[in-house]
Design a protein around this motif. Sequence first.
Motif, mmCIF file in Angstrom:
data_model
loop_
_atom_site.group_PDB
_atom_site.id
_atom_site.type_symbol
_atom_site.label_atom_id
_atom_site.label_comp_id
_atom_site.label_asym_id
_atom_site.label_seq_id
_atom_site.Cartn_x
_atom_site.Cartn_y
_atom_site.Cartn_z
ATOM 1 N N LEU A 1 0.829 -1.205 0.000
ATOM 2 C CA LEU A 1 0.000 0.000 0.000
ATOM 3 C C LEU A 1 0.864 1.255 0.000
ATOM 4 C CD1 LEU A 1 -2.969 -0.739 2.400
ATOM 5 C CD2 LEU A 1 -3.082 -0.068 0.007
ATOM 6 N N LEU A 2 1.873 1.231 0.870
ATOM 7 C CA LEU A 2 2.726 2.403 0.931
ATOM 8 C C LEU A 2 3.421 2.644 -0.409
ATOM 9 C CD1 LEU A 2 4.283 2.039 4.489
ATOM 10 C CD2 LEU A 2 2.697 3.783 3.693
ATOM 11 N N TYR B 1 1.114 11.632 -9.944
ATOM 12 C CA TYR B 1 0.633 12.996 -9.715
ATOM 13 C C TYR B 1 1.694 14.000 -10.151
ATOM 14 C CZ TYR B 1 -1.121 16.903 -6.882
ATOM 15 O OH TYR B 1 -1.590 18.110 -6.441
ATOM 16 N N TYR C 1 1.108 4.052 -2.815
ATOM 17 C CA TYR C 1 0.935 5.480 -2.602
ATOM 18 C C TYR C 1 2.064 6.273 -3.240
ATOM 19 C CZ TYR C 1 0.526 10.021 -0.540
ATOM 20 O OH TYR C 1 0.426 11.371 -0.392
ATOM 21 N N GLN C 2 3.274 5.755 -3.093
ATOM 22 C CA GLN C 2 4.424 6.422 -3.689
ATOM 23 C C GLN C 2 4.283 6.493 -5.204
ATOM 24 O OE1 GLN C 2 8.412 6.380 -2.109
ATOM 25 N NE2 GLN C 2 7.079 7.948 -1.297
ATOM 26 N N MET D 1 2.181 14.953 2.554
ATOM 27 C CA MET D 1 2.096 13.526 2.884
ATOM 28 C C MET D 1 3.303 12.786 2.366
ATOM 29 S SD MET D 1 -1.837 12.350 2.612
ATOM 30 C CE MET D 1 -1.342 10.737 3.165
ATOM 31 N N GLY D 2 3.723 13.181 1.181
ATOM 32 C CA GLY D 2 4.909 12.539 0.623
ATOM 33 C C GLY D 2 6.106 12.719 1.534
ATOM 34 N N PHE E 1 1.541 6.562 -6.752
ATOM 35 C CA PHE E 1 0.520 7.576 -7.002
ATOM 36 C C PHE E 1 1.128 8.974 -6.986
ATOM 37 C CE2 PHE E 1 -3.200 10.005 -6.934
ATOM 38 C CZ PHE E 1 -3.116 10.927 -5.897
ATOM 39 N N VAL E 2 1.996 9.201 -5.974
ATOM 40 C CA VAL E 2 2.656 10.504 -5.905
ATOM 41 C C VAL E 2 3.464 10.749 -7.160
ATOM 42 C CG1 VAL E 2 4.394 11.859 -4.719
ATOM 43 C CG2 VAL E 2 2.735 10.557 -3.410
ATOM 44 N N LEU F 1 5.752 10.681 4.722
ATOM 45 C CA LEU F 1 5.901 9.246 4.594
ATOM 46 C C LEU F 1 7.331 8.807 4.325
ATOM 47 C CD1 LEU F 1 2.680 8.297 2.655
ATOM 48 C CD2 LEU F 1 3.276 7.699 4.988
ATOM 49 N N VAL G 1 -0.677 16.677 -0.946
ATOM 50 C CA VAL G 1 0.037 15.507 -1.462
ATOM 51 C C VAL G 1 1.513 15.593 -1.135
ATOM 52 C CG1 VAL G 1 0.681 14.299 -3.558
ATOM 53 C CG2 VAL G 1 -1.631 15.157 -3.292
#
Lengths: 429, 381, 115
Positions: free
Chosen positions: A7-8, A18, A11-12, A367-368, A14-15, A371, A364
């Motif tokens: 998941l993590l 983005y 997410y990365q 959060m990046g 996804f970043v 994390l 975003v």
Amino acid sequence: MEILGWLLFAYQVFVLFYFALLNFLYALSALFGLGMVARYARELSELSLKDLLERDAYLPVSILVPTYNEEKSIVASVNSFLSLHYPEFEVIVVADGPRDRTLEMLKEAFRLVEEAKVFRKAIPTRPIRAIYRSLVYPNLLVVDKENGGKADALNAGLNLARYPLFCAVDADSLLDAQALLRASRLFLEDDRVLAVGGTIRPLNGAVIQEGVVEALRLPKSFLERVQILDYARAFFMGRAGWSAMDALLIISGAFGLFRREAALRAGGYRTDTVGEDMELVVRFHRQAREEGRDYRIIYTPDPICYTEVPSDWTTLRRQRNRWHRGLWEVLWNHRAMLFNPRYGRLGLVAMPYFLFFEALGPVVEMMGYFLLPVFYFLGFIHIEFAILFFLLALGYGVLLSQLAVGLETLLLQRYPRVWDRILLFFWLS
Amino acid sequence: MWRRGERLYALLVFLVVALEALALGKLVLVFSGRLFHLLGYPQAQQALLEALFLTGVALILLSAYIPLYHAYTKTKELWDRKVFEEWVSRFSLALFGEAALPPPPWPRLALEALLHLRETLEGDCGERIEAWIRQANPRWNRVLKGRLASRPARLDALEALAQARLPETLGLILPYLRHPDPVLRLAAARAGARVAQGEGILQLGRALLQAGLPRGALLEILLLQNQATPVVDLFLREGQVEERWAALEALGRLKIHTLAVMATSFLEDPDPELKAAAMRALWRLGYAPEGYEDVLLVSLKDAREFLRAHATRLLALLKNDFARRILWEMLSDPSFYVRRAAAEALGTLDPETLREAAQVYPDPYGRAMAAQVLQEASWKS
Amino acid sequence: MVEDDPVVAKVVEVVLRREGHAPTLATDYASARTLLAQDWDAVILDLNLPGGSGLDLLRYLRKELKLSTPVLVLSGMKQERKKAEALALGAQAYLTKPFNLGELLRCLEEHVAQG
């Protein structure tokens, strides 16, 4: 644990996605911006500007200057407005209940006398305490009113304005002498134009003589230089591009020219939001589209306004916070327009862009950053990978800034010293 | 202000965008693949390195181009300016026979100098310059008639024609008034306004009737012309709403008294904008619309505030009892602007009555307005 | 001569030198203001200047410096009211651009001879 790791990592990714999309859009807007600026510069006729001035073919303008506590600089600012190169205009300074000696300074410098002025309150505002006229400059009006915020002050000014066009400025804006002429010309040549935004450039480091910008030099601090880049990017790549797509959402409060009648019809500025300048423009768009009227709201790379930008982190952070809050408020207030085909490219492209990239961007990013150490401690990162990634991000940032600077210096002859330009060019990150 | 060379820069930007797209796209693909365990770590790293490399290339391209470009343009501009000034001197001296001119063709900067001089001088000097421009035989003909010229080139040519003001070039300009591109139409209209002389003026007028320009632009054109009267007349008689509006505005601003009578006929026009424009024109001319009292009354009772305000203002010119009476009534109009117009009109017509109004007028707003106008008048003197 | 258009400045300069005069050029409001205080035979004044209006300079010359230097206005502004304003402020003549060189010289000679 595996799933969490996955998941993590997702997410990365996804970043990354983005970030990739965002940067790609920036680069694309550089292309659009370039096209628009080029076209504009080609179409501009210096000859016709001269003719306009010489033959009284212009629309008179009311310049609205809202001010609060600015006793140190207000006189110089008002003087600079009064000496603009324009055949017919008035300057309306609205002192929004200042607690320092702003009003006294004005009274002294311009020999103000009180005048009982009867006027029409088309837009409700906080009460007006007094209206003053200057004995030295017949086209200067000063309004003393109870404190109500910048939007309220602008509305008060609007009530008093008597010309078909009005120009909303910040008290510390320094307008290029020809800014009004170049901007108002667009209203004359096309009836549909409702609002025009110009280019804002940071004033820091410039050489000013008697209210006229003589030369632009690079300011000393890193923070100020970065802001120069930021503004260049935002205007030449951002607004130029949006304007070319007929979806310009923001006209800066530091300098914007509007048709008074349109503003009155829209009900003036909203006083319950921090982003009142953007809000008015969005409302113009909305109203015109809802009424099915043909209209245009444009950005022109030409009319220039200089403004002082924060030179320390605290002020800068506060300013950017305010901008973001304003953006959120406007997006929320007009959420009906999001993804709504009725509003054309505005609703389908511009607003979603602002929502996802400008408004959500910091989230975003934060959060990046948050994390990242988490990942490190969980052992999900390879250091060299992270470094490479960081370099890449850096590289793209520099690239975009280069594009902006390239565009800006291509257009203007504003940084005459080549060395300054090279410095600006490489002093990036 | 604008510099040449943007085409190369545009190409560069396009390249950069393309490189970025490639790099980013590949990166995203690879990482998505990694996410779903389709690709291993080495591939991801390689993609990252590639992206880095491509970015580096783009950076180098831009970094090299921009400073070089600046250095180049800077020197070129300085040089050009020097040459330009030399040509201006040369031509100026040649006007008095004190310098010899090389035979044409002359370089571009010489032509620019000539065009500027044409803007500056008239009389017999102006004619000499005109002759020289013809001698220089510029390429406008080819640019404007050709099919391959770019828009900026055409715009430049039209602007040069506007500066040159050679009457025979009107033939080149007029076809552009029918061009599909509105920017070119406007540029052509401006050029035409400056160039047209004698019969050309009416030719231009007729072409403008078909050009479909917005009213603001038309007004500009009319104001530009040296002799606008025939065109204003033409617009009033044969134009559509836009042309008529522009004509009425120009009439007032240029003070064309001979056409004042025509303006009065527009006082009854169904279009309120035209009515207002006519009233403005008459007011600017100081022409009293005698015999049109009942027409004005219609406007004075109109629901639209701006019509009432304009009509009120115009009443001041009538200088009769009718006007005085109506102005007195208009002081109690619900609109601020109409009351103001009434007070100001009364002030010029009959200050005594205005003073009376400030004291005894029944409506409080009317009273206040009268008092204010009186105060402003005393302040001005 | 107060003029920001380099072509006009050049042409007039050439002509004046030919006639034996020695013109000095000011290209903006600020430098013109400083130069006005000196003793000139005549001033050729443009109205549209960077940094200020030529009319303001005229006002400054007549009201504050109280000099009666002959002033010839040479301007692109063609409106009647500008002309009236300039003459009311104390200018001796008002020429519009494009102008006739011969007329400029004649005007100059006429008013310099008087003043």
